[in-house]
Design an enzyme around this catalytic site. Sequence first.
Site, short mmCIF file in Angstrom:
data_model
loop_
_atom_site.label_atom_id
_atom_site.label_comp_id
_atom_site.label_asym_id
_atom_site.label_seq_id
_atom_site.Cartn_x
_atom_site.Cartn_y
_atom_site.Cartn_z
N GLY A 1 0.81 -1.21 0.00
CA GLY A 1 0.00 0.00 0.00
C GLY A 1 0.85 1.26 0.00
CG ASP B 1 -7.32 -6.13 -10.05
OD1 ASP B 1 -6.96 -7.17 -9.49
OD2 ASP B 1 -8.47 -5.66 -9.93
#
Length: 327
Positions: free
Chosen positions: A228, A259
């Site tokens: 992240g 993705d």
Amino acid sequence: MKADVVTIGESMVLFQPYTEGTINYTPLLSKSVGGAESNLAFGLSRLGKKVRWISRLGSDPFGDLILATLSGEGVDISYAKRDDNAPTALYFKESKGYGDPNVFYYRKHSAASKLSSEDIEASWLDDARHLHMTGITPALGENTADFTREVMKRAREKGMTISFDPNLRRKLWSDEQAREVLLSLIPLCDIFLPGIEEAEFLLGEKTKEQYGKSFLDMGASVVAMKLGAEGSLGFFQDEVVNVAPYKVDKVIDTVGAGDAFAAGFLSRVLDEENPLAFYEMKHFLPEALKRANVMGALATQFKGDWEGAPTLEEVSGLMGGKQMVTR
């Protein structure tokens, strides 16, 4: 038609409030296309890779929309099947302005949930180099876990490289079933793409380095771990590569970021002739993770799951600090 990447999984029509607000009070919903495998296909296509997307869709206008959108982005849809007896899946997404969006799935008994090993065709993997699968497909239906496993085994028999993104969706199955099935699929992949929260779900509380080593010990050749806002980590053999994040000022929508990360990573991996060789991996892994970080960060800047995906020229410019000429 040759393919750099084959990916197999369910795509859905996405509905979300046209303006900010919750679904129950908004007067208008916009529609678009979403789904982990199609998100990856869109991202890879824009990065110059040839992608073959395979799934089953209902014989309905929603399936028409998905195929038209994928085809319009240059993705090969020639192996997609239509089902007269089951619908195309839908999902709804709403953002309250804080945290991750709320997602509501309507994919039970969908056309893609009916996929089984009997549906697999040898031609799916012909003239293809790489297979990408996610942990969403095995969660869809009664036979989709065996279907996923069989596709991965056939790709391995053909000498293709294989990537696997666990893409954990806890709304689709029990934690116990998810953990058992996802762990069983790791030995069938070469490239494993977990997020740090998914690694903790699968293995319990460990250090990042312990996660990486554990997944390598299970059979993966390389692990690209999404952290992240902290960037990403790459693991292969005894090497650990830490790459800083691409900073953005504000996160608008996190759906699709993983993705996009996978698309960025795989696009660089597939630039190499023998990507799993140690000497090649040591050379390009930092750049692959950097491209993945840029792609993942950019995906958080748009409400759609993939619409903001950059071209290869754009992402290369951002990685090099180049300011793009826009007018």
